[in-house]
Design a protein around this motif. Structure first.
Motif, short mmCIF file in Angstrom:
data_model
loop_
_atom_site.label_atom_id
_atom_site.label_comp_id
_atom_site.label_asym_id
_atom_site.label_seq_id
_atom_site.Cartn_x
_atom_site.Cartn_y
_atom_site.Cartn_z
N ALA A 429 0.83 -1.21 0.00
CA ALA A 429 0.00 0.00 0.00
C ALA A 429 0.87 1.26 0.00
O ALA A 429 0.59 2.23 -0.72
N SER A 433 1.12 4.14 -3.03
CA SER A 433 0.89 5.57 -2.81
C SER A 433 2.09 6.39 -3.28
O SER A 433 1.93 7.49 -3.83
N LEU A 436 2.08 6.53 -7.08
CA LEU A 436 1.07 7.48 -7.53
C LEU A 436 1.57 8.91 -7.36
O LEU A 436 1.40 9.75 -8.25
N GLU A 437 2.19 9.18 -6.23
CA GLU A 437 2.73 10.52 -6.00
C GLU A 437 3.77 10.88 -7.06
O GLU A 437 3.80 12.00 -7.56
#
Length: 509
Positions: A429, A433, A436-437
């Motif tokens: 997870a 993230s 994606l950032e």
């Protein structure tokens, strides 16, 4: 309201934070830096935003990340329109001066400094432009392992020539400022080239250390799997073509520590000069480096990566009358220096900037009020063929480069970065993230195209400029000898009174 402080910035080249006692090193001898740290604010987790000389310095000066100003590599031009802390502080009423290295490429060799006291040690042209389209071609002008193989004692080197001139010029400038009639506060930047390789240092510095006391790398090349970027660095610096022995590694580290002590001596000279001139109480001192050095960790040398040895830098800010001594554990970076300097100049009442900065002021950290805990890193130089990107936040370090496996480290548990957790299901997870950032923060494909196009233009430019009459951009300091020492157009008593410090009335015959 307090008088605007003077600012003295002391910058070393390729000095990793991990080589200083203030950051836990148990070998190096740096009494002057130790005293500066004891009375100052030590930023324990300070980073460069780009682990290469010119890009790191452009970021430090401008408060902007490399991709914002095309600061890709050691032959990148810093455009004249890019505002630096030199411009900001001059706008705030400061006298700005540079003694030493800043690795400016291009025709503008001042970038906000009112004056430069020395030339630079590195060229100002585009001759060192990499070529991402030819990853297998190793540049002839780039690092090789000669610095390690030939490490040891020297009587003289071009780096000693340079740094001694830099310190002499800076010291003279401090005396001139003290005995002059310019009422403005000053910001003097003194930028040395040690302990940058080659690892060679005079006998007196070598002898400060017992050879058997020199520590060896904590993580050897065989202790961890080499990531693709490390393999490219090994190629571009000819590390695989030139094996080094354990004794050569120890010699290089020994000479590096000697160079760190040389830097410490220069810091001591300049701090003593502040005391001699009566400027110490009114001067904020910053000590930092542009980037670090791997020093054989993981079998790597020099910089050019986001492992701790290469990207962790010292950052010490000392002004005992203004900031209480202490240590800051939050992650900060050299892009934060410009807004911090402006806050220092304006006592925290920084006016609205004429542009958007990537850096965030360290003013809250300096006053024990918290502050940000994040570093963004970008690398576009040799050893990569696509943007190498880094996010450092809390205990997390994430490194992403298109085409390479991601790297994820939890530094509180794994300070030597032995365990890449990017493939660990327990971190899925967090990894998602961070990916994606990255995709939201950067367009890596577009950045890659921009870098390659810029490289192509600069290589063509250099080839064209090398034809026929060559006009160099290298900075040439000018000294007006007609205004120095004893000259017939100035009354002798007046001249001697002006030059003597502390001042006396000239009544002689």
């Amino acid at each position: 309201m307090q008088k605007k402080p003077n600012i003295l910035i002391l910058m070393a080249d390729q000095l990793t934070a991990l080589a200083l006692p203030s950051y836990g090193n148990r070998v190096s001898l740096t009494p002057h830096i130790n005293r500066l740290a004891a009375g100052g604010v030590v930023f324990e987790q300070a980073y460069t935003n780009s682990p290469l000389c010119a890009p790191s310095r452009y970021v430090f000066m401008s408060g902007k990340l490399p991709s914002r100003i095309a600061a890709y590599d050691n032959a990148s031009e810093l455009p004249s329109e890019v505002l630096t802390y030199g411009h900001y502080l001059r706008h705030a009423g400061y006298h700005t001066a540079l003694s030493g290295k800043m690795h400016f490429c291009g025709a503008d060799q001042l970038h906000g400094f009112e004056e430069r006291l020395t030339t630079d040690i590195y060229p100002a042209d585009f001759g060192w432009t990499p070529d991402w389209t030819r990853p297998q071609q190793r540049p002839s002008w780039y690092h090789n392992m000669g610095s390690v193989i030939d490490a040891g004692v020297c009587v003289r080197s071009n780096q000693l020539d340079f740094d001694e001139e830099v310190v002499f010029s800076a010291r003279q400038k401090l005396f001139d400022l003290a005995r002059g009639d310019d009422e403005r506060p000053f910001c003097l930047t003194v930028s040395l080239t040690h302990p940058h390789d080659p690892y060679a240092i005079p006998q007196r510095y070598w002898d400060r250390y017992r050879h058997e006391d020199i520590d060896m790398p904590a993580v050897g090349a065989a202790d961890v799997a080499a990531d693709p970027h490390s393999l490219r660095l090994r190629h571009v610096s000819a590390m695989d073509d030139t094996p080094v022995s354990a004794e050569q590694v120890r010699n290089a580290r020994h000479a590096y520590y000697g160079a760190v002590s040389f830097i410490d001596d220069q810091v001591g000279i300049l701090l003593e000069t502040l005391q001699e001139t009566g400027l110490a109480d009114d001067t904020i001192v910053l000590l930092l480096s542009d980037h670090g050095d791997m020093l054989g960790e993981r079998g790597l040398w020099y910089k050019m990566c986001f492992f701790e040895g290469a990207c962790r830098v010292p950052l010490i800010i000392s002004a005992p009358g203004r900031f209480a001594a202490g240590r800051v554990s939050r992650a900060v970076s050299t892009v934060d220096i410009l807004p911090t300097l402006v806050d220092m100049a304006c006592d925290g009442n920084r006016p609205e900037a004429p542009e958007i900065l990537d850096g965030r002021s360290l003013w809250p950290h300096l006053h024990g009020q918290g502050g940000h805990d994040e570093v963004i890193g970008e690398y576009f130089g040799e050893g990569t063929v696509a943007p190498l990107l880094m996010i450092r936040r809390g205990n997390i370090k994430f490194v992403h480069c298109p085409g390479d496996p991601d790297q994820l480290y939890l530094l509180d548990q794994d300070p030597h970065e032995r365990h890449n957790l990017a493939a660990d299901p327990a971190q899925a997870a967090l990894l998602a993230s961070l990916r994606l950032e990255c995709s939201q923060r950067w367009d890596s494909r577009h950045l890659q195209q921009q870098v390659i196009a810029c490289q192509r233009r600069r290589r063509f430019h250099y080839q064209a400029q090398s034809q026929g009459l060559r006009r160099a951009w290298d900075f040439q300091p000018f000294r007006d000898a007609s205004q120095q020492y004893v000259r017939s157009h100035i009354k002798l008593d007046t001249l001697e009174a002006m030059a003597r410090f502390p001042k006396v009335d000239g009544h002689g015959g």
